[in-house]
Design a protein around this motif. Structure first.
Motif, PDB file in Angstrom:
ATOM      1  N   GLY A   1       0.812  -1.206   0.000  1.00  0.00           N
ATOM      2  CA  GLY A   1       0.000   0.000   0.000  1.00  0.00           C
ATOM      3  C   GLY A   1       0.848   1.260   0.000  1.00  0.00           C
ATOM      4  N   ARG A   2       0.228   2.341  -0.443  1.00  0.00           N
ATOM      5  CA  ARG A   2       0.942   3.613  -0.604  1.00  0.00           C
ATOM      6  C   ARG A   2       1.479   4.153   0.712  1.00  0.00           C
ATOM      7  NH1 ARG A   2      -0.579   8.509   0.346  1.00  0.00           N
ATOM      8  NH2 ARG A   2      -2.762   7.878   0.617  1.00  0.00           N
ATOM      9  N   VAL A   3       0.665   4.128   1.772  1.00  0.00           N
ATOM     10  CA  VAL A   3       1.149   4.710   3.020  1.00  0.00           C
ATOM     11  C   VAL A   3       2.223   3.837   3.662  1.00  0.00           C
ATOM     12  CG1 VAL A   3      -0.969   6.010   3.444  1.00  0.00           C
ATOM     13  CG2 VAL A   3      -0.731   3.705   4.409  1.00  0.00           C
ATOM     14  N   ALA A   4       2.184   2.530   3.385  1.00  0.00           N
ATOM     15  CA  ALA A   4       3.243   1.656   3.887  1.00  0.00           C
ATOM     16  C   ALA A   4       4.570   1.992   3.211  1.00  0.00           C
ATOM     17  CB  ALA A   4       2.867   0.195   3.658  1.00  0.00           C
ATOM     18  N   ASP A   5       4.514   2.247   1.916  1.00  0.00           N
ATOM     19  CA  ASP A   5       5.711   2.671   1.193  1.00  0.00           C
ATOM     20  C   ASP A   5       6.218   3.997   1.742  1.00  0.00           C
ATOM     21  OD1 ASP A   5       7.670   2.693  -0.981  1.00  0.00           O
ATOM     22  OD2 ASP A   5       6.407   4.234  -1.892  1.00  0.00           O
ATOM     23  N   GLU A   6       5.310   4.910   2.054  1.00  0.00           N
ATOM     24  CA  GLU A   6       5.701   6.191   2.639  1.00  0.00           C
ATOM     25  C   GLU A   6       6.371   5.986   3.991  1.00  0.00           C
ATOM     26  OE1 GLU A   6       3.369  10.218   2.641  1.00  0.00           O
ATOM     27  OE2 GLU A   6       2.713   9.060   4.394  1.00  0.00           O
ATOM     28  N   ALA A   7       5.827   5.065   4.795  1.00  0.00           N
ATOM     29  CA  ALA A   7       6.424   4.778   6.100  1.00  0.00           C
ATOM     30  C   ALA A   7       7.859   4.302   5.943  1.00  0.00           C
ATOM     31  CB  ALA A   7       5.597   3.728   6.832  1.00  0.00           C
ATOM     32  N   TRP A   8       8.096   3.463   4.950  1.00  0.00           N
ATOM     33  CA  TRP A   8       9.449   2.971   4.711  1.00  0.00           C
ATOM     34  C   TRP A   8      10.371   4.108   4.265  1.00  0.00           C
ATOM     35  CZ3 TRP A   8      12.683  -0.563   5.979  1.00  0.00           C
ATOM     36  CH2 TRP A   8      13.834  -0.800   5.224  1.00  0.00           C
ATOM     37  N   ARG A   9       9.884   4.969   3.405  1.00  0.00           N
ATOM     38  CA  ARG A   9      10.710   6.076   2.923  1.00  0.00           C
ATOM     39  C   ARG A   9      11.059   7.037   4.060  1.00  0.00           C
ATOM     40  NH1 ARG A   9       8.064   9.135  -0.165  1.00  0.00           N
ATOM     41  NH2 ARG A   9       6.060   8.080  -0.475  1.00  0.00           N
ATOM     42  N   PHE A  10      10.120   7.263   4.968  1.00  0.00           N
ATOM     43  CA  PHE A  10      10.415   8.091   6.140  1.00  0.00           C
ATOM     44  C   PHE A  10      11.528   7.461   6.985  1.00  0.00           C
ATOM     45  CE2 PHE A  10       5.944  10.213   6.441  1.00  0.00           C
ATOM     46  CZ  PHE A  10       6.292  11.064   5.401  1.00  0.00           C
ATOM     47  N   TRP A  11      11.463   6.152   7.151  1.00  0.00           N
ATOM     48  CA  TRP A  11      12.497   5.448   7.924  1.00  0.00           C
ATOM     49  C   TRP A  11      13.853   5.551   7.231  1.00  0.00           C
ATOM     50  CZ3 TRP A  11      14.856   3.162  11.806  1.00  0.00           C
ATOM     51  CH2 TRP A  11      15.789   2.159  11.566  1.00  0.00           C
ATOM     52  N   ARG A  12      13.858   5.421   5.909  1.00  0.00           N
ATOM     53  CA  ARG A  12      15.116   5.460   5.172  1.00  0.00           C
ATOM     54  C   ARG A  12      15.797   6.821   5.283  1.00  0.00           C
ATOM     55  NH1 ARG A  12      18.014   1.362   3.650  1.00  0.00           N
ATOM     56  NH2 ARG A  12      18.438   2.069   1.533  1.00  0.00           N
ATOM     57  N   GLU A  13      15.019   7.847   5.605  1.00  0.00           N
ATOM     58  CA  GLU A  13      15.591   9.181   5.755  1.00  0.00           C
ATOM     59  C   GLU A  13      16.287   9.390   7.099  1.00  0.00           C
ATOM     60  OE1 GLU A  13      12.297  11.764   5.083  1.00  0.00           O
ATOM     61  OE2 GLU A  13      12.167  11.316   2.934  1.00  0.00           O
ATOM     62  N   THR A  14      16.148   8.446   8.015  1.00  0.00           N
ATOM     63  CA  THR A  14      16.811   8.552   9.309  1.00  0.00           C
ATOM     64  C   THR A  14      18.246   8.070   9.193  1.00  0.00           C
ATOM     65  OG1 THR A  14      16.234   6.322  10.066  1.00  0.00           O
ATOM     66  CG2 THR A  14      14.595   8.073  10.421  1.00  0.00           C
ATOM     67  N   PRO A  15      19.111   8.456  10.113  1.00  0.00           N
ATOM     68  CA  PRO A  15      20.501   7.972  10.058  1.00  0.00           C
ATOM     69  C   PRO A  15      20.603   6.455  10.080  1.00  0.00           C
ATOM     70  CG  PRO A  15      20.323   9.841  11.545  1.00  0.00           C
ATOM     71  CD  PRO A  15      18.917   9.476  11.160  1.00  0.00           C
ATOM     72  N   ALA A  16      19.790   5.802  10.911  1.00  0.00           N
ATOM     73  CA  ALA A  16      19.827   4.340  10.977  1.00  0.00           C
ATOM     74  C   ALA A  16      19.293   3.720   9.700  1.00  0.00           C
ATOM     75  CB  ALA A  16      19.015   3.852  12.183  1.00  0.00           C
ATOM     76  N   GLY A  17      18.191   4.278   9.184  1.00  0.00           N
ATOM     77  CA  GLY A  17      17.593   3.712   7.983  1.00  0.00           C
ATOM     78  C   GLY A  17      18.452   3.869   6.747  1.00  0.00           C
TER      79      GLY A  17
END
Length: 271
Positions: free
Chosen positions: A138-154
């Motif tokens: 789903g679209r918001v799940a993909d958005e959740a992943w992209r938000f995580w990838r923007e963190t230093p750990a992600g």
């Protein structure tokens, strides 16, 4: 007869995460059914998971069982995991802790408190873990992943990733039109086949190694499989695990439906 079950949230950091979840100040009741409480996950929290699944939000069956993706969407995803040879080594979380009511506003989706709490779960599941593949439905799940990838750990984690059409999108998009449902289902399965081909080589430690068999143009009986008993809390009745449709939001208007989940034991369970 032994009945395996999920022991729940017995170790850190999940004990703390489950005690510090955000409430109505972060999840507005006008956008979420916060009255039914948060629902956190399904699957392995012991570090053995090889695949992380990100879903969207819980429905009424999940509100009763207190585990996510336990209805039709969950069964379809379970079938996809089996195609990857993954029958146990997985963990699911949702983008949202609470069931969506209507739609979620952009500023809510980006609320730092909502995102930061979800990222704490992702950090706990991914940092130093055995996860090899991440699937977002789903679209918001993909958005959740992209938000995580923007963190230093992600940003420092190299994992196979696929953004997929939500499992029940064909039903929601077709609005009862059989021709539209068939076309949407075919489109979804093509999307899933593309994802399978991309991520399958990265599943290095399957539970049951199996040749990859792609989907056809419509669902088959083998594509939709039951969720194992060991994913559920102890003592859950078998009919709650094996069938859908036993929980419905019932009422003459939206408010009444919001206040009520009716549970009906399926025919054949009792005389």
């Amino acid at each position: 007869m032994l009945h395996p079950f999920d022991p729940g949230y017995v170790a850190e950091p999940f004990v703390t995460l489950c005690s510090e979840y955000p409430g109505t100040d972060v999840y507005p009741p006008g956008q979420f059914r916060t009255e039914w409480g948060p629902i956190f996950h399904r699957g392995r929290l012991d570090g053995s998971a090889r695949v992380l699944v990100i879903g969207q939000d819980p429905a009424q069956h999940e509100s009763v069982i207190r585990r996510i993706m336990v209805g039709e969407a969950g069964r379809r995803v379970q079938g996809m995991l089996r195609k990857l040879g993954v029958t146990r080594s997985y963990v699911f979380i949702n983008t949202y802790l609470y069931s969506v009511y209507g739609s979620v506003k952009a500023h809510t989706r980006k609320d730092a408190r909502l995102v930061d709490y979800r990222n704490r779960w992702l950090h706990a599941l991914l940092t130093g873990s055995r996860i090899e593949v991440v699937l977002a439905f789903g679209r918001v799940a993909d958005e959740a992943w992209r938000f995580w990838r923007e963190t230093p750990a992600g940003g420092g984690i190299d994992l196979a990733y696929a953004a997929l059409t939500h499992p029940t999108q064909p039903e929601s998009a077709s609005n009862g039109d059989k021709a539209k449902l068939a076309d949407a289902t075919t489109a979804l399965l093509r999307n899933w086949n593309k994802a399978l081909q991309a991520v399958a080589p990265r599943v290095q430690h399957p539970d049951a190694p199996t040749p990859l068999v792609l989907y056809g143009d419509t669902w088959t009986d083998e594509d939709r499989i039951g969720i194992p008993e060991f994913d559920f809390p102890a003592g859950l009745p078998a009919w709650m695990r094996e069938q859908d449709g036993w929980a419905r939001r019932v009422g003459p208007d939206d408010l009444a439906k919001r206040r009520n989940i009716t549970i009906r034991i399926p025919k054949g369970v009792v005389a």
